[in-house]
Enzyme design. Structure first.
Site, PDB file in Angstrom:
ATOM      1  N   ASP A  56       0.809  -1.221   0.000  1.00 54.57           N
ATOM      2  CA  ASP A  56       0.000   0.000   0.000  1.00 54.57           C
ATOM      3  C   ASP A  56       0.842   1.272   0.000  1.00 54.57           C
ATOM      4  OD1 ASP A  56       0.754  -0.729   2.616  1.00 54.57           O
ATOM      5  OD2 ASP A  56      -0.938   0.287   3.546  1.00 54.57           O
ATOM      6  N   HIS A  57       2.155   1.120   0.167  1.00 52.88           N
ATOM      7  CA  HIS A  57       3.019   2.302   0.213  1.00 52.88           C
ATOM      8  C   HIS A  57       3.902   2.480  -1.020  1.00 52.88           C
ATOM      9  CE1 HIS A  57       2.304   3.619   4.439  1.00 52.88           C
ATOM     10  NE2 HIS A  57       1.791   2.395   4.480  1.00 52.88           N
TER      11      HIS A  57
ATOM     12  N   ASP B 289       4.165   3.967   8.635  1.00 51.23           N
ATOM     13  CA  ASP B 289       3.512   3.032   9.557  1.00 51.23           C
ATOM     14  C   ASP B 289       4.421   2.755  10.751  1.00 51.23           C
ATOM     15  OD1 ASP B 289       1.755   2.985   7.475  1.00 51.23           O
ATOM     16  OD2 ASP B 289       1.863   0.823   7.112  1.00 51.23           O
TER      17      ASP B 289
ATOM     18  N   HIS C  93      -3.423   7.583   7.553  1.00 44.44           N
ATOM     19  CA  HIS C  93      -3.343   6.127   7.349  1.00 44.44           C
ATOM     20  C   HIS C  93      -4.464   5.418   8.107  1.00 44.44           C
ATOM     21  CE1 HIS C  93      -1.716   1.986   7.426  1.00 44.44           C
ATOM     22  NE2 HIS C  93      -1.054   2.342   6.324  1.00 44.44           N
TER      23      HIS C  93
END
Length: 304
Positions: free
Chosen positions: A68-69, A209, A267
């Site tokens: 997702d990054h 994260d 996020h």
């Protein structure tokens, strides 16, 4: 002169895209230098909805290599090539970046028309990138992951009265400030002769994260903006901490301990549609907590 610094939240969700949120991607523009932090799936489409052009991006900083990054890199790089980009693109990331990014940009058949420079960054280092300083620290996530700080370089304030007494016009003042010394009408002037002190540069922290960690409060000390992982509200803290994430309340405690000016929650879990409970949680710990939203823009004002 002070730089113009703007933040654009291209995507504010995490894990997978939803109808209301795109994947992580934050733009930080410093004058004419365009920096992208993380590049989740669909980031290029989000950029197209903004005032940015994806062709103008100079630097991309990946915090870690969960999909997702960074999966948005594949399409973004190919679109840049299709549009005949020629200037270099710099991509930075943690340990493993060179191999992973090489694999990503070589997927499928297309012609790469520009140079991509990939750099693996070390934690707890400072890198001079011209317009700004980039600082790194290792955060608390299950895979190699970095948090980043962009710091504007300190600016020497000019005392206008001193400059006036010396007969130095404004256009020459800027040349003295930029070069330290400058010759004007046969005399060399020094910045020390017109200095009125130092203005501290602005500071933006992007955690990516991470579980909450006291080291992050030190890393973010006195930041103008802290963009911190806030995957969920406090009721799910044990679960999100187990997977290397933070709650809104935990992020706010870091912001409070760091003495930052503003916290942006970021996020969000794809299961969250209403972020107001997260904002309430955060503001119970730190009043200057705000929800980021897709395509939101924020200008980081000059400190006075």
């Amino acid at each position: 002169m002070a730089s113009n610094i703007k933040i654009v939240f291209f995507g504010t969700g995490g894990s997978w895209p939803t109808p209301i949120r795109a994947m992580p991607g934050v733009g930080i523009q410093i004058d004419d230098v365009f920096n992208l932090f993380d590049c989740g799936e669909g980031t290029q489409k989000q950029i197209m909805k903004s005032k940015w052009s994806f062709m103008s991006i100079d630097n991309i900083f990946i915090t870690h290599f969960h999909g997702d990054h960074f999966l948005g890199l594949i399409g973004l790089v190919q679109s840049m090539s299709f549009n005949n980009r020629t200037k270099d693109l710099n991509i930075f990331g943690p340990r493993g970046a060179i191999g992973i990014i090489s694999n990503a940009i070589n997927i499928g058949y297309y012609t790469l028309r520009f140079r991509i420079n990939v750099y693996e960054l070390e934690p707890d280092k400072t890198y001079d990138l011209g317009k700004f300083l980039l600082k790194t620290t290792l955060n608390d996530h299950p895979v190699p992951a970095l948090s980043y700080t962009i710091e504007e370089k300190d600016i020497i304030r000019v005392d206008p009265q001193k400059a006036k007494e010396l007969g130095i016009p404004s256009k020459i003042i800027e040349k003295i400030r930029d070069n330290g010394t400058y010759e004007y009408r046969g005399r060399k002037y020094s910045i020390d002769e017109i200095s009125g002190g130092i203005r501290k540069g602005r500071k933006i922290v992007y955690t990516g994260d991470t579980k909450p960690m006291q080291k992050m409060a030190d890393f973010a000390k006195h930041a103008d903006v802290l963009i911190h992982d806030t995957t969920t509200d406090s009721s799910f803290e044990p679960a999100v901490n187990q997977f290397g994430h933070s709650s809104a309340k935990q992020a706010a405690r870091i912001a409070r301990d760091a003495g930052v000016s503003r916290l942006f929650l970021y996020h969000y879990s794809p299961r969250i549609t209403d972020v107001s409970p997260l904002v309430d949680d955060a503001r119970a710990e730190f009043q200057e907590s705000y929800a980021s939203e897709d395509l939101m823009e924020y200008e980081v004002k000059v400190k006075h």
